[in-house]
Design a protein around this motif. Sequence first.
Motif, PDB file in Angstrom:
ATOM      1  N   GLY A 360       0.844  -1.188   0.000  1.00 54.52           N
ATOM      2  CA  GLY A 360       0.000   0.000   0.000  1.00 54.52           C
ATOM      3  C   GLY A 360       0.879   1.237   0.000  1.00 54.52           C
ATOM      4  O   GLY A 360       1.769   1.396  -0.843  1.00 54.52           O
ATOM      5  N   THR A 361       0.665   2.115   0.972  1.00 53.24           N
ATOM      6  CA  THR A 361       1.476   3.339   1.078  1.00 53.24           C
ATOM      7  C   THR A 361       2.692   3.137   1.975  1.00 53.24           C
ATOM      8  O   THR A 361       3.465   4.066   2.186  1.00 53.24           O
ATOM      9  N   ASN A 362       2.840   1.947   2.518  1.00 55.95           N
ATOM     10  CA  ASN A 362       3.959   1.653   3.414  1.00 55.95           C
ATOM     11  C   ASN A 362       5.128   1.035   2.660  1.00 55.95           C
ATOM     12  O   ASN A 362       4.936   0.260   1.718  1.00 55.95           O
ATOM     13  N   ASN A 363       6.331   1.364   3.104  1.00 60.12           N
ATOM     14  CA  ASN A 363       7.538   0.846   2.468  1.00 60.12           C
ATOM     15  C   ASN A 363       8.361   0.045   3.466  1.00 60.12           C
ATOM     16  O   ASN A 363       8.380   0.344   4.669  1.00 60.12           O
ATOM     17  N   TYR A 364       9.041  -0.956   2.964  1.00 56.69           N
ATOM     18  CA  TYR A 364       9.907  -1.782   3.787  1.00 56.69           C
ATOM     19  C   TYR A 364      11.194  -2.076   3.026  1.00 56.69           C
ATOM     20  O   TYR A 364      11.263  -1.924   1.792  1.00 56.69           O
ATOM     21  N   SER A 365      12.217  -2.473   3.762  1.00 58.52           N
ATOM     22  CA  SER A 365      13.496  -2.800   3.134  1.00 58.52           C
ATOM     23  C   SER A 365      13.437  -4.183   2.502  1.00 58.52           C
ATOM     24  O   SER A 365      12.941  -5.136   3.113  1.00 58.52           O
ATOM     25  N   ARG A 366      13.975  -4.300   1.306  1.00 58.10           N
ATOM     26  CA  ARG A 366      14.055  -5.590   0.625  1.00 58.10           C
ATOM     27  C   ARG A 366      15.384  -6.290   0.907  1.00 58.10           C
ATOM     28  O   ARG A 366      15.640  -7.377   0.391  1.00 58.10           O
ATOM     29  N   LYS A 367      16.202  -5.708   1.736  1.00 59.18           N
ATOM     30  CA  LYS A 367      17.566  -6.208   1.918  1.00 59.18           C
ATOM     31  C   LYS A 367      17.604  -7.658   2.381  1.00 59.18           C
ATOM     32  O   LYS A 367      18.530  -8.397   2.035  1.00 59.18           O
ATOM     33  N   TYR A 368      16.613  -8.062   3.177  1.00 60.72           N
ATOM     34  CA  TYR A 368      16.595  -9.434   3.665  1.00 60.72           C
ATOM     35  C   TYR A 368      15.471 -10.265   3.053  1.00 60.72           C
ATOM     36  O   TYR A 368      15.259 -11.406   3.449  1.00 60.72           O
ATOM     37  N   ASP A 369      14.781  -9.697   2.100  1.00 60.63           N
ATOM     38  CA  ASP A 369      13.716 -10.422   1.404  1.00 60.63           C
ATOM     39  C   ASP A 369      14.272 -11.002   0.105  1.00 60.63           C
ATOM     40  O   ASP A 369      13.806 -10.703  -0.990  1.00 60.63           O
ATOM     41  N   ILE A 370      15.286 -11.837   0.266  1.00 62.88           N
ATOM     42  CA  ILE A 370      15.953 -12.467  -0.873  1.00 62.88           C
ATOM     43  C   ILE A 370      15.702 -13.961  -0.796  1.00 62.88           C
ATOM     44  O   ILE A 370      16.060 -14.599   0.189  1.00 62.88           O
ATOM     45  N   PRO A 371      15.072 -14.547  -1.788  1.00 67.37           N
ATOM     46  CA  PRO A 371      14.698 -15.967  -1.736  1.00 67.37           C
ATOM     47  C   PRO A 371      15.900 -16.884  -1.541  1.00 67.37           C
ATOM     48  O   PRO A 371      17.008 -16.608  -2.019  1.00 67.37           O
ATOM     49  N   LEU A 372      15.669 -17.973  -0.820  1.00 68.95           N
ATOM     50  CA  LEU A 372      16.693 -18.982  -0.590  1.00 68.95           C
ATOM     51  C   LEU A 372      17.239 -19.479  -1.930  1.00 68.95           C
ATOM     52  O   LEU A 372      16.482 -19.713  -2.867  1.00 68.95           O
ATOM     53  N   GLY A 373      18.541 -19.618  -1.992  1.00 66.80           N
ATOM     54  CA  GLY A 373      19.180 -20.064  -3.221  1.00 66.80           C
ATOM     55  C   GLY A 373      19.714 -18.930  -4.062  1.00 66.80           C
ATOM     56  O   GLY A 373      20.458 -19.151  -5.024  1.00 66.80           O
ATOM     57  N   THR A 374      19.352 -17.688  -3.714  1.00 70.17           N
ATOM     58  CA  THR A 374      19.853 -16.508  -4.417  1.00 70.17           C
ATOM     59  C   THR A 374      21.125 -16.018  -3.727  1.00 70.17           C
ATOM     60  O   THR A 374      21.215 -16.047  -2.501  1.00 70.17           O
ATOM     61  N   ASP A 375      22.103 -15.583  -4.500  1.00 65.18           N
ATOM     62  CA  ASP A 375      23.332 -15.058  -3.908  1.00 65.18           C
ATOM     63  C   ASP A 375      23.013 -13.951  -2.914  1.00 65.18           C
ATOM     64  O   ASP A 375      22.279 -13.018  -3.228  1.00 65.18           O
TER      65      ASP A 375
END
Length: 478
Positions: A360-375
């Motif tokens: 929605g209008t809220n923002n969050y950091s993607r820094k730790y939202d990296i799928p397993l198996g991704t560098d």
Amino acid sequence: MKKLYIISLLVLCWVAAGCSDWLDVAPSNQVNEEELYSTGDGYRHALNGVYLDLGTSTLYGQNLSWGFLDLLAQYYSSSSLNRENVYYQALNYEFEDSDVKSTISSIWSRAYNNIANCNNLINQITDADPLLFAQGEFEKNMIHGEALALRAFIHFEILRMFAPAMIKDDHKAYMPYVDVYPTLVPEYETNEEILKKVITDLKEAKRMLAECDITEEHKVWMSVNLRMLGSNISTGDIAEDDVFFAYRGYRMNYYAITAMLARVYFWKGEYKLAYDEAKEVLDAVDNNGRKCFSFMPYAELGENLKDYNSIIMCFFNKTLQENYEPFIMKSSQNRFYLVGFEKGQNELDRRLTVLLGSEGTNNYSRKYDIPLGTDGTDMIPNLRLSEMYYIMGEYFAREDNFAEAGKMLDEVRFNRGIVTTDLKSSIATLDNYHTEMLNDMRKEFVGEGQLFYQYKRLDKKPVNKAIFVFDKPNNEDV
């Protein structure tokens, strides 16, 4: 402190895969001390056990990175947190809350338990026969040096939490520097005394690791692919057949120790010494003459959300994304929505575009939202190239060389996409530098637990009710 528990080192049972192979430890639940230290592999397991524990949620896997410390730094909105939860209480500095006290107590005790494990390892390895180790004296020095560096690192982290910053130093004793094993009644010491011992340990560790990481034969270990991904290992390199010598970015490598010295001197107010150590990191080159530590091209930052090219040292947590995901889900009672991170706020700054996710209008950091198996999915950054630039910039600002100070900030900002940056022409005072530095650090260190310490170091409260010194646990058991 009533007592310091004498703990026998229980090696964590951890079957890891991929980039965590170097962390594989003993296959049994417990290994007695005599058996553990009867082989070179046992020393590896003991060292890896400390690294693994530091990456758990109690410490850098959450509390000391994107969790407790970033709440104190006021990264997150109170409106998205349950008022009865420890996270809301932490955000509001309710240090008398029982859950907040429990969190702080667990940090203290877990940290000192790891120090005890380091001390036991150091005690055992000092007189160990080099023939126990697959790579002889070389490997013995590497393990010994890393254990010394970890002991210093953990003590310094406790100091930054449980003692006042140097700007507020009252010369009281706030904590012990425990460097023997076992010990029952360690003596409490002042900021100056603790920092002196931290620096002594780091210098000795740096000397020992110089014989491992920066010789001509092993400079390649500091290249980004080998350091962070364990790839591009040359034929004939010992890391080809023995992964223990790969992934140096997950360990207290030579340049991590150098960067730690820069951080410690910076905290202590020895700005020229901090500058010298930071400059050594900036100037580091691998076996091909390429910079060991560089920023990811800003146009590609969306493909490397943690910019592991610029990571000097990180911790490891295999379930990091799984642990983080509940805090960015709309259905969660506690959501870590960022304050002051609006998309479109600065379209040039990639930290405010590709590194942000939205609900929605809220923002969050993607820094730790990296799928397993991704560098990068398991990396918890702790020491970065950008911190070295901030340290060098402050040294210049304190020398009234504001053009050079601004250039240091411009370098970080340009590499995050702000190609129009020109702080070298606009910074005119030390306060001005600090304002710009803290503004940039807030974006650079999101999720890494570092901003709180900078507010504390400079005595600049993020909110009026901010508390900078943690209370020691009531029973002071560690």
